[in-house]
Design a protein around this motif. Structure first.
Motif, PDB file in Angstrom:
ATOM      1  N   PHE A   1       0.913  -0.564   0.126  1.00  0.00           N
ATOM      2  CA  PHE A   1      -0.054  -0.032   0.127  1.00  0.00           C
ATOM      3  C   PHE A   1       1.186   1.284   0.353  1.00  0.00           C
ATOM      4  O   PHE A   1       0.252   2.138  -0.433  1.00  0.00           O
ATOM      5  CB  PHE A   1      -0.862   0.231   1.070  1.00  0.00           C
ATOM      6  N   ASP A   2       2.043   0.958   0.839  1.00  0.00           N
ATOM      7  CA  ASP A   2       2.772   2.276   0.501  1.00  0.00           C
ATOM      8  C   ASP A   2       3.350   2.621  -1.370  1.00  0.00           C
ATOM      9  O   ASP A   2       3.609   3.660  -1.227  1.00  0.00           O
ATOM     10  CB  ASP A   2       4.405   1.906   1.211  1.00  0.00           C
ATOM     11  N   ALA A   3       3.723   1.534  -1.487  1.00  0.00           N
ATOM     12  CA  ALA A   3       4.261   1.853  -3.033  1.00  0.00           C
ATOM     13  C   ALA A   3       3.311   2.067  -4.106  1.00  0.00           C
ATOM     14  O   ALA A   3       2.797   2.372  -5.062  1.00  0.00           O
ATOM     15  CB  ALA A   3       4.195   0.792  -3.124  1.00  0.00           C
ATOM     16  N   PHE A   4       1.478   2.054  -3.406  1.00  0.00           N
ATOM     17  CA  PHE A   4       0.227   2.433  -3.957  1.00  0.00           C
ATOM     18  C   PHE A   4       0.698   3.948  -4.586  1.00  0.00           C
ATOM     19  O   PHE A   4       0.964   5.233  -3.679  1.00  0.00           O
ATOM     20  CB  PHE A   4      -0.782   2.082  -3.545  1.00  0.00           C
ATOM     21  N   ILE A   5       0.381   4.708  -5.882  1.00  0.00           N
ATOM     22  CA  ILE A   5      -0.184   5.931  -5.878  1.00  0.00           C
ATOM     23  C   ILE A   5      -0.551   6.631  -4.985  1.00  0.00           C
ATOM     24  O   ILE A   5      -0.414   7.731  -4.818  1.00  0.00           O
ATOM     25  CB  ILE A   5      -0.148   6.054  -7.668  1.00  0.00           C
ATOM     26  N   GLU A   6      -1.571   6.135  -4.733  1.00  0.00           N
ATOM     27  CA  GLU A   6      -2.523   6.342  -3.742  1.00  0.00           C
ATOM     28  C   GLU A   6      -2.712   6.031  -2.453  1.00  0.00           C
ATOM     29  O   GLU A   6      -3.151   6.562  -1.291  1.00  0.00           O
ATOM     30  CB  GLU A   6      -4.321   6.059  -3.957  1.00  0.00           C
ATOM     31  N   GLY A   7      -1.454   5.824  -1.957  1.00  0.00           N
ATOM     32  CA  GLY A   7      -0.887   5.020  -0.535  1.00  0.00           C
ATOM     33  C   GLY A   7      -0.788   6.064   0.435  1.00  0.00           C
ATOM     34  O   GLY A   7      -1.692   7.326   0.355  1.00  0.00           O
ATOM     35  N   THR A   8       0.226   5.240   1.560  1.00  0.00           N
ATOM     36  CA  THR A   8      -0.059   6.390   2.697  1.00  0.00           C
ATOM     37  C   THR A   8       0.504   7.578   2.628  1.00  0.00           C
ATOM     38  O   THR A   8       0.045   8.482   2.947  1.00  0.00           O
ATOM     39  CB  THR A   8       1.191   5.049   3.811  1.00  0.00           C
TER      40      THR A   8
ATOM     41  N   TYR B   1       6.769  -1.479 -12.168  1.00  0.00           N
ATOM     42  CA  TYR B   1       5.887  -1.077 -12.071  1.00  0.00           C
ATOM     43  C   TYR B   1       5.636   0.224 -11.962  1.00  0.00           C
ATOM     44  O   TYR B   1       5.350   1.317 -11.430  1.00  0.00           O
ATOM     45  CB  TYR B   1       5.458  -1.476 -10.465  1.00  0.00           C
ATOM     46  N   GLU B   2       4.659   1.216 -13.570  1.00  0.00           N
ATOM     47  CA  GLU B   2       4.135   2.440 -13.759  1.00  0.00           C
ATOM     48  C   GLU B   2       3.591   2.546 -13.025  1.00  0.00           C
ATOM     49  O   GLU B   2       2.404   1.916 -12.187  1.00  0.00           O
ATOM     50  CB  GLU B   2       4.450   2.260 -15.703  1.00  0.00           C
ATOM     51  N   GLY B   3       3.661   3.700 -12.272  1.00  0.00           N
ATOM     52  CA  GLY B   3       2.334   4.732 -11.157  1.00  0.00           C
ATOM     53  C   GLY B   3       3.346   3.964  -9.408  1.00  0.00           C
ATOM     54  O   GLY B   3       1.460   4.044  -9.142  1.00  0.00           O
ATOM     55  N   ARG B   4       3.965   2.838  -9.459  1.00  0.00           N
ATOM     56  CA  ARG B   4       3.868   2.747  -8.107  1.00  0.00           C
ATOM     57  C   ARG B   4       5.509   3.027  -8.121  1.00  0.00           C
ATOM     58  O   ARG B   4       6.259   3.252  -8.799  1.00  0.00           O
ATOM     59  CB  ARG B   4       4.153   1.152  -8.055  1.00  0.00           C
ATOM     60  N   GLY B   5       5.998   3.059  -6.064  1.00  0.00           N
ATOM     61  CA  GLY B   5       7.077   3.291  -6.011  1.00  0.00           C
ATOM     62  C   GLY B   5       7.228   3.414  -4.773  1.00  0.00           C
ATOM     63  O   GLY B   5       6.263   4.499  -3.842  1.00  0.00           O
ATOM     64  N   MET B   6       7.751   4.027  -3.876  1.00  0.00           N
ATOM     65  CA  MET B   6       8.275   4.765  -2.983  1.00  0.00           C
ATOM     66  C   MET B   6       8.085   6.420  -2.051  1.00  0.00           C
ATOM     67  O   MET B   6       8.961   7.187  -3.199  1.00  0.00           O
ATOM     68  CB  MET B   6       9.367   4.277  -1.835  1.00  0.00           C
ATOM     69  N   GLY B   7       7.201   6.634  -1.231  1.00  0.00           N
ATOM     70  CA  GLY B   7       7.333   8.259  -1.555  1.00  0.00           C
ATOM     71  C   GLY B   7       6.488   9.067  -2.317  1.00  0.00           C
ATOM     72  O   GLY B   7       6.085   8.639  -3.313  1.00  0.00           O
ATOM     73  N   ILE B   8       6.160  10.356  -1.749  1.00  0.00           N
ATOM     74  CA  ILE B   8       5.842  11.132  -2.674  1.00  0.00           C
ATOM     75  C   ILE B   8       6.778  12.635  -2.128  1.00  0.00           C
ATOM     76  O   ILE B   8       7.120  12.788  -1.433  1.00  0.00           O
ATOM     77  CB  ILE B   8       4.689  12.065  -2.001  1.00  0.00           C
ATOM     78  N   ILE B   9       6.621  13.763  -3.688  1.00  0.00           N
ATOM     79  CA  ILE B   9       7.258  14.412  -2.871  1.00  0.00           C
ATOM     80  C   ILE B   9       5.768  15.815  -4.880  1.00  0.00           C
ATOM     81  O   ILE B   9       5.706  15.268  -5.643  1.00  0.00           O
ATOM     82  CB  ILE B   9       8.996  14.440  -4.028  1.00  0.00           C
ATOM     83  N   GLY B  10       6.225  16.574  -4.231  1.00  0.00           N
ATOM     84  CA  GLY B  10       5.417  17.987  -4.183  1.00  0.00           C
ATOM     85  C   GLY B  10       5.750  19.323  -4.332  1.00  0.00           C
ATOM     86  O   GLY B  10       6.379  19.465  -3.717  1.00  0.00           O
ATOM     87  N   LYS B  11       4.470  20.456  -4.093  1.00  0.00           N
ATOM     88  CA  LYS B  11       4.864  21.774  -4.265  1.00  0.00           C
ATOM     89  C   LYS B  11       3.748  21.917  -3.358  1.00  0.00           C
ATOM     90  O   LYS B  11       2.651  21.798  -3.252  1.00  0.00           O
ATOM     91  CB  LYS B  11       5.329  22.062  -5.577  1.00  0.00           C
TER      92      LYS B  11
ATOM     93  N   VAL C   1       2.366  16.879  -7.179  1.00  0.00           N
ATOM     94  CA  VAL C   1       2.876  15.479  -6.344  1.00  0.00           C
ATOM     95  C   VAL C   1       3.555  13.824  -7.667  1.00  0.00           C
ATOM     96  O   VAL C   1       2.662  14.381  -8.579  1.00  0.00           O
ATOM     97  CB  VAL C   1       1.663  14.763  -5.638  1.00  0.00           C
ATOM     98  N   THR C   2       4.556  13.511  -7.460  1.00  0.00           N
ATOM     99  CA  THR C   2       4.917  12.937  -8.423  1.00  0.00           C
ATOM    100  C   THR C   2       5.580  11.057  -7.027  1.00  0.00           C
ATOM    101  O   THR C   2       6.133  11.477  -5.966  1.00  0.00           O
ATOM    102  CB  THR C   2       5.723  13.044  -9.225  1.00  0.00           C
ATOM    103  N   ILE C   3       5.888  10.024  -7.564  1.00  0.00           N
ATOM    104  CA  ILE C   3       6.325   9.687  -7.079  1.00  0.00           C
ATOM    105  C   ILE C   3       8.248   9.674  -6.882  1.00  0.00           C
ATOM    106  O   ILE C   3       8.828  10.233  -7.625  1.00  0.00           O
ATOM    107  CB  ILE C   3       6.849   8.356  -7.285  1.00  0.00           C
ATOM    108  N   LEU C   4       8.243  10.293  -5.050  1.00  0.00           N
ATOM    109  CA  LEU C   4       9.907  10.035  -4.426  1.00  0.00           C
ATOM    110  C   LEU C   4      10.556   9.033  -5.926  1.00  0.00           C
ATOM    111  O   LEU C   4      11.930   8.939  -6.068  1.00  0.00           O
ATOM    112  CB  LEU C   4       9.774  10.012  -3.375  1.00  0.00           C
ATOM    113  N   VAL C   5      10.369   7.600  -5.559  1.00  0.00           N
ATOM    114  CA  VAL C   5      11.126   6.757  -6.204  1.00  0.00           C
ATOM    115  C   VAL C   5      10.714   5.664  -6.988  1.00  0.00           C
ATOM    116  O   VAL C   5      10.131   4.779  -6.244  1.00  0.00           O
ATOM    117  CB  VAL C   5      12.202   5.894  -4.943  1.00  0.00           C
ATOM    118  N   PRO C   6      10.452   5.603  -7.734  1.00  0.00           N
ATOM    119  CA  PRO C   6       9.758   3.973  -8.714  1.00  0.00           C
ATOM    120  C   PRO C   6      10.310   4.095  -8.594  1.00  0.00           C
ATOM    121  O   PRO C   6      11.591   3.166  -8.617  1.00  0.00           O
ATOM    122  CB  PRO C   6       9.641   5.467  -9.907  1.00  0.00           C
ATOM    123  N   ASN C   7       8.541   2.483  -8.746  1.00  0.00           N
ATOM    124  CA  ASN C   7       9.391   0.991  -9.204  1.00  0.00           C
ATOM    125  C   ASN C   7       9.405   0.758 -10.974  1.00  0.00           C
ATOM    126  O   ASN C   7       8.446   1.850 -11.256  1.00  0.00           O
ATOM    127  CB  ASN C   7       8.005   0.795  -8.668  1.00  0.00           C
ATOM    128  N   LYS C   8      10.989   0.123 -11.068  1.00  0.00           N
ATOM    129  CA  LYS C   8      11.247   0.599 -12.355  1.00  0.00           C
ATOM    130  C   LYS C   8      10.469  -0.428 -13.087  1.00  0.00           C
ATOM    131  O   LYS C   8      10.283  -0.146 -14.236  1.00  0.00           O
ATOM    132  CB  LYS C   8      12.718   0.348 -12.312  1.00  0.00           C
TER     133      LYS C   8
END
Length: 278
Positions: free
Chosen positions: A102-109, A131-141, A122-129
């Motif tokens: 769930f952390d890796a889910f685009i709408e997750g934690t 699985y598009e749209g999955r990865g850890m963390g979020i970065i935005g403004k 917002v974009t994914i901080l560390v994308p999963n190479k």
């Protein structure tokens, strides 16, 4: 619905391959459950949550945090994991955990908290190479530049929590990274993307020191960042997963945070100054 069919559906939405390496996710306790009619979503499996599940005649608990994480040498009643596993098995309650799936889910934690504090672009901080749209963390403004104190107050209000934080390099902040729960292992990724602030939990004293003046670290607490997960999971599966809408699904009402904060006075900074200037 068959338990293993529910596990398949959950995996379709939160693929096992997107979990962090070494995480314990998926079906943890099967018991003798084959058919599931009632599901309970919770952040954590505790005695109180199991009691709630028994009262509601729950067949399956979907928890965020794994109950079984380290290899079990034995199952004993005087130890937390053994005691809870025994209760689940005795009461024919299965357990599935989604944690970093769930952390890796685009709408997750992390995204949930990002939305609550108003991050944009917002974009994914560390994308999963893989699985598009999955990865850890979020970065935005932030929509507009904000002071550190304003951001800390916003996070405190959203998380209903006292905040630990340090001073970064900027008086006004714009670019913010978030990793829900224990996310300090992603600190270098945050620094590489030149964020002004990083919101995560379980930050150590020495880590606050290490990036003071370079990056604002904001720690509202582990539970405090993840407390929104069961609410989202319940809403997601009841509204967006048609195959499971014949089931009765509940969000746990148990407060599972084991940490108690004393925040009766706010003069801690002055007291610390007095200690070093005695």
């Amino acid at each position: 619905m068959k338990l293993l069919e529910i596990c398949r559906i959950i995996n379709d939405h939160f693929p096992a391959e997107t979990a962090m390496e070494g995480d314990r996710v998926g079906l943890q306790i099967q018991s003798e459950v084959e058919e599931v009619k009632n599901i309970l979503f919770t952040l954590e499996v505790t005695d109180e949550v199991v009691g709630e599940a028994i009262e509601k005649k729950i067949d399956l608990i979907v928890a965020f945090h794994p109950l079984i994480y380290r290899p079990l040498k034995n199952i004993l009643g005087d130890e937390r994991v053994g005691r809870l596993a025994t209760k689940l098995i005795k009461n024919d309650i299965a357990l599935v955990c989604v944690h970093t799936l769930f952390d890796a889910f685009i709408e997750g934690t992390s995204r949930i908290l990002a939305d609550k504090i108003g991050l944009e672009d917002v974009t994914i901080l560390v994308p999963n190479k893989d699985y598009e749209g999955r990865g850890m963390g979020i970065i935005g403004k932030m929509p507009n530049e904000i002071s550190l104190e304003e951001l800390v107050e916003k996070v405190s209000l959203v998380c209903a929590a006292p905040i630990r934080y340090n001073a970064g390099k900027s008086v006004r902040l714009n670019k913010v990274a978030i990793v829900g729960g224990s996310g300090t292992s992603f600190l270098n990724d945050v620094l590489e993307q030149e964020a002004d602030a990083f919101i995560t939990a379980d930050v150590t004293y020495h880590m606050f020191h290490a990036v003071k003046g370079e990056l604002a670290l904001i720690d509202p607490g582990h539970y405090e960042m993840e407390q929104f997960v069961p609410i989202f999971l319940h809403k997601y599966f009841t509204e967006k997963v048609p195959e499971m809408q014949s089931l009765s699904m509940y969000q746990s009402n148990v407060h599972t945070n084991p940490v108690i904060h004393f925040a009766g006075r706010n003069d801690y900074k002055e007291k610390q100054i007095n200690i070093i200037n005695h």
